[in-house]
Design a protein around this motif. Sequence first.
Motif, PDB file in Angstrom:
ATOM      1  N   SER A   1     -76.363 -21.231  28.642  1.00 32.47           N
ATOM      2  CA  SER A   1     -76.253 -19.875  29.383  1.00 32.47           C
ATOM      3  C   SER A   1     -76.016 -18.898  28.094  1.00 32.47           C
ATOM      4  N   SER A   2     -76.239 -18.915  27.035  1.00 33.30           N
ATOM      5  CA  SER A   2     -75.965 -17.977  25.977  1.00 33.30           C
ATOM      6  C   SER A   2     -77.020 -17.077  26.077  1.00 33.30           C
ATOM      7  N   GLU A   3     -76.722 -16.109  25.304  1.00 29.35           N
ATOM      8  CA  GLU A   3     -77.750 -14.758  24.945  1.00 29.35           C
ATOM      9  C   GLU A   3     -78.200 -15.181  23.529  1.00 29.35           C
ATOM     10  N   ILE A   4     -79.564 -15.388  23.425  1.00 31.43           N
ATOM     11  CA  ILE A   4     -80.309 -15.711  21.952  1.00 31.43           C
ATOM     12  C   ILE A   4     -81.226 -14.531  21.795  1.00 31.43           C
ATOM     13  N   LEU A   5     -81.303 -13.587  20.990  1.00 36.95           N
ATOM     14  CA  LEU A   5     -81.914 -12.588  20.590  1.00 36.95           C
ATOM     15  C   LEU A   5     -82.695 -12.933  19.212  1.00 36.95           C
ATOM     16  N   ALA A   6     -83.820 -12.290  19.123  1.00 38.77           N
ATOM     17  CA  ALA A   6     -84.831 -12.469  17.840  1.00 38.77           C
ATOM     18  C   ALA A   6     -85.360 -11.022  17.526  1.00 38.77           C
ATOM     19  N   TYR A   7     -85.343 -10.667  16.432  1.00 41.32           N
ATOM     20  CA  TYR A   7     -86.075  -9.406  15.891  1.00 41.32           C
ATOM     21  C   TYR A   7     -87.310  -9.433  15.825  1.00 41.32           C
TER      22      TYR A   7
ATOM     23  N   THR B   1     -95.436 -25.543   9.291  1.00 42.08           N
ATOM     24  CA  THR B   1     -94.440 -24.323   9.330  1.00 42.08           C
ATOM     25  C   THR B   1     -94.434 -23.607  10.869  1.00 42.08           C
ATOM     26  N   GLY B   2     -93.456 -22.668  10.949  1.00 40.75           N
ATOM     27  CA  GLY B   2     -93.584 -21.822  12.220  1.00 40.75           C
ATOM     28  C   GLY B   2     -92.756 -22.352  13.377  1.00 40.75           C
ATOM     29  N   TYR B   3     -92.544 -21.499  14.234  1.00 39.96           N
ATOM     30  CA  TYR B   3     -91.750 -21.817  15.184  1.00 39.96           C
ATOM     31  C   TYR B   3     -92.376 -22.919  16.184  1.00 39.96           C
ATOM     32  N   ILE B   4     -93.428 -22.852  15.982  1.00 41.09           N
ATOM     33  CA  ILE B   4     -94.387 -23.947  17.022  1.00 41.09           C
ATOM     34  C   ILE B   4     -94.229 -25.404  16.588  1.00 41.09           C
ATOM     35  N   ASN B   5     -93.781 -25.541  15.345  1.00 42.25           N
ATOM     36  CA  ASN B   5     -93.309 -26.962  14.902  1.00 42.25           C
ATOM     37  C   ASN B   5     -91.804 -27.201  14.900  1.00 42.25           C
ATOM     38  N   SER B   6     -91.265 -26.049  15.580  1.00 43.08           N
ATOM     39  CA  SER B   6     -89.719 -26.367  15.595  1.00 43.08           C
ATOM     40  C   SER B   6     -89.075 -27.083  16.509  1.00 43.08           C
ATOM     41  N   ASP B   7     -87.943 -27.576  16.327  1.00 40.05           N
ATOM     42  CA  ASP B   7     -87.344 -28.756  17.087  1.00 40.05           C
ATOM     43  C   ASP B   7     -85.764 -28.918  16.756  1.00 40.05           C
ATOM     44  N   ALA B   8     -85.043 -28.966  17.729  1.00 45.38           N
ATOM     45  CA  ALA B   8     -83.558 -29.301  17.479  1.00 45.38           C
ATOM     46  C   ALA B   8     -83.383 -30.465  16.600  1.00 45.38           C
TER      47      ALA B   8
ATOM     48  N   THR C   1     -86.364 -20.501  25.094  1.00 50.97           N
ATOM     49  CA  THR C   1     -85.590 -20.424  24.027  1.00 50.97           C
ATOM     50  C   THR C   1     -84.661 -19.213  23.548  1.00 50.97           C
ATOM     51  N   LEU C   2     -85.497 -18.178  23.699  1.00 53.27           N
ATOM     52  CA  LEU C   2     -85.029 -16.847  23.544  1.00 53.27           C
ATOM     53  C   LEU C   2     -84.754 -16.167  25.040  1.00 53.27           C
ATOM     54  N   SER C   3     -83.831 -15.241  24.927  1.00 52.16           N
ATOM     55  CA  SER C   3     -83.347 -14.600  26.095  1.00 52.16           C
ATOM     56  C   SER C   3     -83.918 -13.204  25.759  1.00 52.16           C
ATOM     57  N   LYS C   4     -84.218 -12.699  24.641  1.00 49.01           N
ATOM     58  CA  LYS C   4     -84.586 -11.225  24.415  1.00 49.01           C
ATOM     59  C   LYS C   4     -85.250 -10.875  23.026  1.00 49.01           C
ATOM     60  N   ILE C   5     -86.220 -10.184  22.985  1.00 53.95           N
ATOM     61  CA  ILE C   5     -87.011  -9.950  21.866  1.00 53.95           C
ATOM     62  C   ILE C   5     -86.627  -8.378  21.496  1.00 53.95           C
ATOM     63  N   CYS C   6     -86.090  -8.390  20.340  1.00 56.52           N
ATOM     64  CA  CYS C   6     -85.567  -6.899  20.010  1.00 56.52           C
ATOM     65  C   CYS C   6     -86.339  -6.169  19.047  1.00 56.52           C
TER      66      CYS C   6
ATOM     67  N   LYS D   1     -95.202 -15.682  18.176  1.00 56.84           N
ATOM     68  CA  LYS D   1     -93.980 -16.783  18.295  1.00 56.84           C
ATOM     69  C   LYS D   1     -92.994 -16.592  18.712  1.00 56.84           C
ATOM     70  N   LEU D   2     -92.496 -15.253  18.707  1.00 56.32           N
ATOM     71  CA  LEU D   2     -91.412 -14.779  19.720  1.00 56.32           C
ATOM     72  C   LEU D   2     -91.654 -14.665  21.147  1.00 56.32           C
ATOM     73  N   GLU D   3     -92.947 -14.337  21.229  1.00 62.00           N
ATOM     74  CA  GLU D   3     -93.159 -14.209  22.821  1.00 62.00           C
ATOM     75  C   GLU D   3     -93.307 -15.715  23.341  1.00 62.00           C
ATOM     76  N   LEU D   4     -93.733 -16.704  22.463  1.00 60.00           N
ATOM     77  CA  LEU D   4     -93.671 -18.086  23.117  1.00 60.00           C
ATOM     78  C   LEU D   4     -92.284 -18.646  23.080  1.00 60.00           C
ATOM     79  N   ALA D   5     -91.425 -18.150  22.257  1.00 56.28           N
ATOM     80  CA  ALA D   5     -90.132 -18.788  22.358  1.00 56.28           C
ATOM     81  C   ALA D   5     -89.351 -18.004  23.546  1.00 56.28           C
ATOM     82  N   LYS D   6     -89.717 -16.938  24.010  1.00 53.88           N
ATOM     83  CA  LYS D   6     -89.213 -16.263  25.330  1.00 53.88           C
ATOM     84  C   LYS D   6     -89.847 -16.919  26.715  1.00 53.88           C
ATOM     85  N   LYS D   7     -91.189 -16.955  26.614  1.00 52.69           N
ATOM     86  CA  LYS D   7     -91.738 -17.834  27.476  1.00 52.69           C
ATOM     87  C   LYS D   7     -91.100 -19.283  27.919  1.00 52.69           C
TER      88      LYS D   7
END
Length: 289
Positions: free
Chosen positions: A32-38, A135-142, A57-62, A48-54
């Motif tokens: 339930s946390s708020e996760i922002l990216a610039y 590289t890139g968010y698309i390849n990221s994983d916890a 993963t992200l709550s808001k793009i700043c 990549k930020l739009e994808l993460a929000k969709k």
Amino acid sequence: MNQLKTRSCFGFIGFGLIGGSIAHALRILYPSSEILAYNYYGNRPHEKLELAKKEGTLSKICTSLADFSACEVIFLCAPVITNVSYLKELAPYLDKDCILTDVGSVKGNIHKAVAELGLNRQFVGGHPMTGSEKTGYINSDASFLKDAYYLLTPTQETEPEYLEWMKVFINSVGSICMVLDYISHDRVTAGISHVPHIMSAALVNAVAARDHNGNYAKLAAGGFRDTTRISSSSPEMWQNICLTNPEGILDFLDDYIERLVQVRAEIKNGDGEALTKFFSDAKAYRDTI
């Protein structure tokens, strides 16, 4: 540990493989946390930020660093030189209780900038020793963080509670936490990370210069592929690393070149005993890793 302040608003500047992987881990730990990216593109879409929000993963793009004033932990995940630039822009908006950390594989330059900006109390340098040639968010994983060393380089003034929060977070995502001073960090990573990338790139470039008919590429087998896999990493990132850790890299490169010259002489002289020792010593140490 139970008395550590609960933190639920996280900010990211830079959102590639490592930043994205940390954000994925935060979303799992704190759903339930708020996760922002610039979005440093301003009002232009940042794919990549739009994808993460969709994906959630992200709550808001700043589009303004002023939005980060509400953040309780901020991760600087851009290339190491860019992190310092953003740090200077971000400083006026930092809440005094916000933990500031980074993920760069060079620490000297950001520790210097942190000290100059009077942010030593808030800063806990970080370096997840993980990644991929992709590289890139698309390849990221916890999962990239699991069972990997995550190095921390606090300052002498870092608030103990901030360092403790980082340790708990790192252990919670399955990484292995290790605390070093930033000078030792840069010396060690020069040998086990920075120079190996230079060696890999030099080998690839040497082969490419001779590959006039494509046979080198065609016949490249497992040994060459394994040795040079890391050369597919981000050129910008490695340019930044070379420019910000020259002392550590040059010191280790001198040692490595000296060893190459020595083994070259042993090959030229047909010194079988010395060559056997050369490979035996390498095998013995490599087998302990």
